[in-house]
Design a protein around this motif. Sequence first.
Motif: not given
Length: 398
Positions: A86-108
Amino acid sequence: MKRRDFVKTAAAGAAAGAVPALAAPAGGQPATAQPAAPAVHTRAARPVLVADVSSIRFRNGGPESAIERAFRGITEGEDILDACVAGVNIPELDPAEMGIGYGGLPNADGVVQLDSCLMHGPRKWAGGVAGLEGVKTPSLVAKAVAELTDHHLIAGKGAQDFARALGFEIHDDLNTETSRALWLEWRRRVDPDHWLDPQERLRGTGRPEEDAPASMRRFHDAALKAGLSMVDDGLIDRDSFWGTTSLEAVSPDGDICGVTTTSGLSWKIPGRAGDSPILGAGQYVDNDVGAAGSTGRGEANLYNLSCFMIVEFMRQGMSPRDAGMAVLERVRDNTVESRLRNSRGLPGFDLRFFIVNKAGDYAGVALYGSAESAFAVCDENGAREEPLEGLLEGSPRD
Ligand code: GLY
């Protein structure tokens, strides 16, 4: 109820739309976890969580960071793994966090592919997903793998099909405007002959010759350098390039768990899985000993099974700090290819470990520590950042 019957019951519930039970409500046990073997509580400990800074710097517009949410859960009696997920779901769902989950930087190819794994110390359950597309919270899918299947790791399209079958929402694209714009900029830096910058074209300047990668350079080398040049130019936060968050927890009962979640190396070759979904590499838990999780160059952890080694060193009596340093020394010594070394002959990348032992002692160590590098801690004194202790002086790029 036998585990086989439990799996059937849980799967039937999932088919009927009961999957949200996997994400336990605050203060409650997940419905899917109740019939399982009870956690083996061994002795009281000092509750503490350690994590990457993504777990303290992002709140997705809500009141709590990941580490605060998880600490609240474990101190209010929530299952330790439910609280951490439940904790890590917060940054996973945060579009401003670019290293994980939604809005994570994509592949090539511009596609966001997510990795996660987790371990429930007292139950000795673990689950992981690799290269998962379309689901914002890969940690919840990893948890479903742990709870509902006999397997540990489900990858690629199979992972998405598994998530879809369980009722997870599948999105066409997990990019945000920012992550897509950064991917476009990366394409231009890697392949300036074909990917053009309209602003540069309007100015009529084109790209300076020295920006173009040498034609003989291997693609992934150029790709990595282009990505790192974007870190140097301040376009990508250094913590997001190999962006990962990893959260390790010790409950008041002395139980231990860990969860790691990431969009992986930015601009990776499609299908590349790093250390984060692999037990022993980017995450490891032993409920009798402690836990370790990691961020940084995943391949270094895969080659050295770093998190497993840290836990084993703690089993042999080392403190969290000494165990982490011993593995960092091993990584340094095993980094022999010149392409991976800087001008000083040292690793040209960073690696960070977040470590707890059963007593609640903790450490945050890195190949390179600096005034800016930090990790997150939460205990009875609240959530805070503390400096990472580095094995090596200077920076990986020196
Ligand atoms: N440590 C994250 C990755 O290499 O994918």
